[in-house]
Every structure is written in C-alpha cells, then in structure tokens.
Design an enzyme around this catalytic site. Structure first.
Site, mmCIF file in Angstrom:
data_model
loop_
_atom_site.group_PDB
_atom_site.id
_atom_site.type_symbol
_atom_site.label_atom_id
_atom_site.label_comp_id
_atom_site.label_asym_id
_atom_site.label_seq_id
_atom_site.Cartn_x
_atom_site.Cartn_y
_atom_site.Cartn_z
ATOM 1 N N LEU A 35 0.132 8.692 -1.422
ATOM 2 C CA LEU A 35 -0.636 7.904 -2.401
ATOM 3 C C LEU A 35 -2.117 7.818 -2.068
ATOM 4 O O LEU A 35 -2.940 7.618 -2.954
ATOM 5 C CB LEU A 35 -0.087 6.469 -2.443
ATOM 6 C CG LEU A 35 1.156 6.237 -3.279
ATOM 7 C CD1 LEU A 35 1.733 4.850 -2.985
ATOM 8 C CD2 LEU A 35 0.818 6.363 -4.766
ATOM 9 N N ALA A 58 4.034 1.375 -2.438
ATOM 10 C CA ALA A 58 2.959 0.448 -2.065
ATOM 11 C C ALA A 58 3.040 0.185 -0.565
ATOM 12 O O ALA A 58 4.080 0.425 0.061
ATOM 13 C CB ALA A 58 3.116 -0.876 -2.820
ATOM 14 N N THR A 60 3.632 -2.620 1.497
ATOM 15 C CA THR A 60 4.209 -3.928 1.147
ATOM 16 C C THR A 60 4.281 -4.907 2.320
ATOM 17 O O THR A 60 4.807 -6.009 2.154
ATOM 18 C CB THR A 60 5.632 -3.759 0.576
ATOM 19 O OG1 THR A 60 6.432 -3.079 1.563
ATOM 20 C CG2 THR A 60 5.641 -2.960 -0.709
ATOM 21 N N THR A 99 3.020 -7.949 -8.106
ATOM 22 C CA THR A 99 3.641 -9.010 -7.327
ATOM 23 C C THR A 99 3.240 -10.417 -7.773
ATOM 24 O O THR A 99 2.138 -10.616 -8.310
ATOM 25 C CB THR A 99 3.249 -8.827 -5.842
ATOM 26 O OG1 THR A 99 3.658 -9.962 -5.094
ATOM 27 C CG2 THR A 99 1.731 -8.678 -5.675
ATOM 28 N N ASP A 100 4.119 -11.390 -7.495
ATOM 29 C CA ASP A 100 3.788 -12.805 -7.699
ATOM 30 C C ASP A 100 2.657 -13.255 -6.761
ATOM 31 O O ASP A 100 2.047 -14.280 -6.999
ATOM 32 C CB ASP A 100 5.036 -13.677 -7.493
ATOM 33 C CG ASP A 100 5.680 -13.498 -6.124
ATOM 34 O OD1 ASP A 100 5.524 -12.418 -5.518
ATOM 35 O OD2 ASP A 100 6.336 -14.442 -5.639
ATOM 36 N N TYR A 123 -2.932 -8.410 0.764
ATOM 37 C CA TYR A 123 -1.881 -7.740 -0.020
ATOM 38 C C TYR A 123 -2.030 -8.097 -1.500
ATOM 39 O O TYR A 123 -2.071 -7.214 -2.365
ATOM 40 C CB TYR A 123 -0.502 -8.167 0.500
ATOM 41 C CG TYR A 123 0.649 -7.714 -0.374
ATOM 42 C CD1 TYR A 123 1.013 -6.370 -0.451
ATOM 43 C CD2 TYR A 123 1.381 -8.639 -1.133
ATOM 44 C CE1 TYR A 123 2.061 -5.958 -1.268
ATOM 45 C CE2 TYR A 123 2.434 -8.238 -1.933
ATOM 46 C CZ TYR A 123 2.770 -6.903 -2.007
ATOM 47 O OH TYR A 123 3.804 -6.493 -2.820
ATOM 48 N N TRP A 148 9.921 -11.483 -4.341
ATOM 49 C CA TRP A 148 10.941 -11.592 -3.287
ATOM 50 C C TRP A 148 12.083 -10.576 -3.481
ATOM 51 O O TRP A 148 13.264 -10.943 -3.588
ATOM 52 C CB TRP A 148 11.524 -12.999 -3.251
ATOM 53 C CG TRP A 148 10.561 -14.087 -2.832
ATOM 54 C CD1 TRP A 148 9.209 -14.005 -2.651
ATOM 55 C CD2 TRP A 148 10.905 -15.455 -2.556
ATOM 56 N NE1 TRP A 148 8.699 -15.217 -2.283
ATOM 57 C CE2 TRP A 148 9.716 -16.132 -2.218
ATOM 58 C CE3 TRP A 148 12.107 -16.175 -2.579
ATOM 59 C CZ2 TRP A 148 9.705 -17.489 -1.889
ATOM 60 C CZ3 TRP A 148 12.082 -17.525 -2.262
ATOM 61 C CH2 TRP A 148 10.900 -18.166 -1.911
HETATM 62 N N1 LIG Z 1 9.374 -6.352 -1.555
HETATM 63 C C1 LIG Z 1 9.007 -7.424 -2.265
HETATM 64 O O1 LIG Z 1 9.393 -8.562 -1.940
HETATM 65 C C2 LIG Z 1 8.094 -7.280 -3.462
HETATM 66 C C3 LIG Z 1 7.718 -8.440 -4.156
HETATM 67 C C4 LIG Z 1 6.886 -8.302 -5.267
HETATM 68 C C5 LIG Z 1 6.444 -7.052 -5.660
HETATM 69 N N2 LIG Z 1 6.813 -5.947 -4.939
HETATM 70 C C6 LIG Z 1 6.301 -4.646 -5.374
HETATM 71 O O2 LIG Z 1 7.394 -3.899 -5.853
HETATM 72 C C7 LIG Z 1 7.222 -2.514 -5.527
HETATM 73 C C8 LIG Z 1 8.466 -1.999 -4.810
HETATM 74 O O3 LIG Z 1 8.633 -2.762 -3.606
HETATM 75 P P1 LIG Z 1 9.745 -2.357 -2.543
HETATM 76 O O4 LIG Z 1 10.242 -3.638 -1.940
HETATM 77 O O5 LIG Z 1 10.706 -1.377 -3.143
HETATM 78 O O6 LIG Z 1 8.840 -1.630 -1.453
HETATM 79 P P2 LIG Z 1 9.326 -0.923 -0.092
HETATM 80 O O7 LIG Z 1 10.800 -0.998 0.066
HETATM 81 O O8 LIG Z 1 8.444 -1.463 1.000
HETATM 82 O O9 LIG Z 1 8.959 0.607 -0.334
HETATM 83 C C9 LIG Z 1 7.635 1.025 -0.401
HETATM 84 C C10 LIG Z 1 7.635 2.486 -0.763
HETATM 85 O O10 LIG Z 1 6.277 2.940 -0.833
HETATM 86 C C11 LIG Z 1 6.175 4.129 -0.080
HETATM 87 N N3 LIG Z 1 4.817 4.302 0.422
HETATM 88 C C12 LIG Z 1 4.083 3.446 1.174
HETATM 89 N N4 LIG Z 1 2.880 3.991 1.455
HETATM 90 C C13 LIG Z 1 2.853 5.216 0.868
HETATM 91 C C14 LIG Z 1 1.901 6.280 0.800
HETATM 92 N N5 LIG Z 1 0.706 6.185 1.400
HETATM 93 N N6 LIG Z 1 2.215 7.392 0.109
HETATM 94 C C15 LIG Z 1 3.425 7.516 -0.511
HETATM 95 N N7 LIG Z 1 4.374 6.560 -0.477
HETATM 96 C C16 LIG Z 1 4.092 5.421 0.204
HETATM 97 C C17 LIG Z 1 7.186 3.955 1.047
HETATM 98 O O11 LIG Z 1 7.457 5.217 1.623
HETATM 99 P P3 LIG Z 1 7.991 5.394 3.164
HETATM 100 O O12 LIG Z 1 9.484 5.401 3.061
HETATM 101 O O13 LIG Z 1 7.423 6.707 3.562
HETATM 102 O O14 LIG Z 1 7.445 4.231 3.946
HETATM 103 C C18 LIG Z 1 8.352 3.369 0.262
HETATM 104 O O15 LIG Z 1 9.057 4.381 -0.412
HETATM 105 C C19 LIG Z 1 5.927 -2.426 -4.736
HETATM 106 O O16 LIG Z 1 4.884 -2.057 -5.611
HETATM 107 C C20 LIG Z 1 5.704 -3.839 -4.248
HETATM 108 O O17 LIG Z 1 4.307 -4.127 -4.041
HETATM 109 C C21 LIG Z 1 7.647 -6.034 -3.871
#
Ligand SMILES: NC(=O)c1ccc[n+]([C@@H]2O[C@H](COP(=O)([O-])OP(=O)(O)OC[C@H]3O[C@@H](n4cnc5c(N)ncnc54)[C@H](OP(=O)(O)O)[C@@H]3O)[C@@H](O)[C@H]2O)c1
Length: 282
Positions: A35, A58, A60, A99-100, A123, A148
């Site tokens: 990214l 992202a 995260t 995100t929230d 973040y 969350w």
């Molecule tokens: N987790 C939460 O509680 C939460 C809450 C609100 C919103 N969100 C949003 O929801 C979305 C999905 O969250 P999630 O929990 O599924 O996230 P996650 O499990 O942390 O996964 C993040 C993903 O992004 C990839 N990534 C990170 N840096 C990258 C880069 N430089 N280039 C390419 N890929 C990259 C990671 O790849 P690797 O496997 O290589 O690390 C992984 O596949 C995100 O946009 C997050 O901000 C999450």
C-alpha cells in the site's frame, strides 16, 4: 464480479471469499502488493482488471501508530490515496474501511455518519485522512466506518480475553470505554449487501448495540465457560499500571442511519459473539 481486496490476510479481508461466494476475489497481499508504494498499488489494480475494489488493508496497531506516525500516514492516508486513484482510473467503485476512532467519544450518544470527526490518536487521524483522500479523489466511493472488529484470525480483544482467561485467574479490564464489538463475518456480509445497492457515501456498520470493554470481557468469558475473575477499572487507573501511548475515545458507538435506510443492519453484538464462540477453536 471480479473483486480486488486489499488487506486480504486481515480479519475482514479474509471473510470476503465467503461473503462474496460466486464472485472472484483477487487478493492484494504483501510482499507483492504494498500500500505504501504507488506503482505497486496501481500495477496490481491494473493487472487484476476488477469490477470493484474493497480496501480493508491498513496499519491497525493503534499504539504502534503513535510510535510511528510516518508509517501510519504512509499506509492509511497515502495508501488510500493510491487505491482511490487506481480505482478511479479503472472506472470502478471503491469500498474504503474506516473506524469509530475518527471520533473523540465525548458526544454522549451514538455518532451519526454526519457528525464532525475529531480523532484523539495518530491512528484515528491517519484513517480520517484516508477517508478524505478517497472521497476527494473518487466519486463512486463507500466509506464504511466500523468498530472493535474481531474474528478467529489475528489478535483482537475477544481472542485476547479468551487467551488471558486460560492463563490467569484474574483480568483487569476498563469499564469506561464503550463501542460496538463487530464480528468480521457480519461486517463482510453487510458490505456485500451495500455494494449491491450502488448508493455511495459514508456508512456506519457495526453489530447493533454497544457495551464497555468490561462488559464484553465478562460476556465473552461467561459464554465460553471460563471462570477467571474480571475486575473493572477506569482507563485512567489502567494506564497507571499499563502505559498505552494512544488515547481512546470514551464512547465511540456508531449509529447506523444511512445503512438502515437501505435495510442494511447488522445483528446485535451479543448474538454475534455467541455465534462466534460456538465455532471458535484457538
Ligand atoms: N480491527 C479493528 O478493531 C477495526 C476497528 C475499526 C475499523 N477497522 C478498519 O477495518 C479494516 C480491516 O481491519 P482488520 O481488523 O481486518 O485489520 P487487520 O486484521 O489488522 O489486517 C490488516 C491488513 O492490512 C494489511 N496491510 C497492512 N499494511 C500493509 C501494506 N503496507 N501493504 C499491504 N497490505 C498491508 C495486512 O497485511 P499483513 O498480513 O501483511 O500484515 C492485513 O492484511 C481496516 O481498514 C481497519 O482500519 C478495524
């Protein structure tokens, strides 16, 4: 449809093949897809020739972002700029996850899609910057804010509570941080229904209801049949013993008004948690 998914190894991204069964998923994954590199994003989207991009990738790690703001902005803001430009150039719609934590949590009521964001952390600021990149650069864009997120994959609050409860007799959990726990599978299903509607804009999609971290920990352990004691503490008290670099909003519960108007609502968080625990094996 051919769907290009960023963050395909993540909690949400890895639910897409099931949620979009019958469609073809093209995963964007490191090291081939980065990214933070414009040519990598543009090249991958051009090569995939998708009909839709779902951008769930992202940086995260909320506390990690505080330590490394440059990485946070390069991934969450610039990365989203590159994805938005690539989707726009391809003439296809884009879903951007946010995100929230774009809110400061002081409203005292659930946040509407049109409430003014005021992030407290790097973040949150970097994700808000990503939203703005997408909405400025692409006119066929859904910004989906959620909260969350948990899934069987990767570390998250729910799986961490389960692990700690099997290792320790007592857990200390904050009782003054509120939002809605969201099962990644339910969110992926809601995104599938959303993109079928083609009504672009900002959406708040979380499992219905809200709770404190303390309530979530208690409910998780009770449903899992684990009897570790859960002790409630204020976040101020917790920080005295466990310094956390990033500030978190007190109540960042999201109100889903725009999605509900299209008939897109997620089940209550308690029933989602029960479903998750019925099949979860560490
Ligand atoms: N987790 C939460 O509680 C939460 C809450 C609100 C919103 N969100 C949003 O929801 C979305 C999905 O969250 P999630 O929990 O599924 O996230 P996650 O499990 O942390 O996964 C993040 C993903 O992004 C990839 N990534 C990170 N840096 C990258 C880069 N430089 N280039 C390419 N890929 C990259 C990671 O790849 P690797 O496997 O290589 O690390 C992984 O596949 C995100 O946009 C997050 O901000 C999450």
């Amino acid at each position: 449809m051919r769907i290009f998914v960023t963050g395909a190894t993540g909690q949400l991204g890895s639910e897409m093949p099931r949620a979009f069964a019958g469609h073809e998923i093209i995963p964007g994954m490191r090291p081939d897809f980065d990214l933070t590199a414009e040519h990598s994003v543009r090249g991958a989207v051009e090569a995939a020739q998708p009909d839709l991009v779902i951008h769930s990738g992202a940086y995260t790690d909320v506390d990690g972002c505080e330590h490394d703001p440059e990485r946070a902005y390069r991934t969450n803001a610039l990365g989203t700029r590159y994805v938005a430009l690539a989707a726009h150039a391809a003439g296809i719609p884009l879903v951007v996850l946010s995100t929230d934590y774009v809110f400061d949590g002081t409203k005292g009521a659930p946040y509407l899609e049109w409430d003014d964001p005021r992030p407290l952390s790097v973040y949150g600021r970097s994700k808000l910057a990503g939203e703005r990149e997408a909405l400025t650069l692409h006119d066929r864009c859904y910004v989906v804010r959620t909260s969350w997120v948990y899934s069987p994959r990767r570390r998250n609050f729910v799986t961490t509570m389960l692990r700690l409860a099997s290792e320790r007799p007592k857990l200390t959990v904050v009782d003054d941080e509120l939002s809605a726990p969201t099962l990644a599978a339910d969110l992926a299903d809601a995104i599938r229904r959303l993109v079928e509607r083609r009504v672009y804009g900002i959406y708040h999609l979380s499992n219905a209801g809200s709770c404190s971290r303390y309530e979530l920990a208690c409910r998780t352990l009770a449903l899992a049949g684990l009897d570790a004691e859960v002790v409630p503490v204020s976040s101020e008290e917790y920080r005295q013993h466990n310094p956390l670099p990033a500030r978190r909003p007190a109540n960042s519960t999201l109100q889903n008004l725009a999605g509900a108007a299209l008939g897109i609502e997620l089940p209550p968080w308690e029933s989602a948690l029960r479903r998750f625990l019925e099949s979860y094996r560490p």
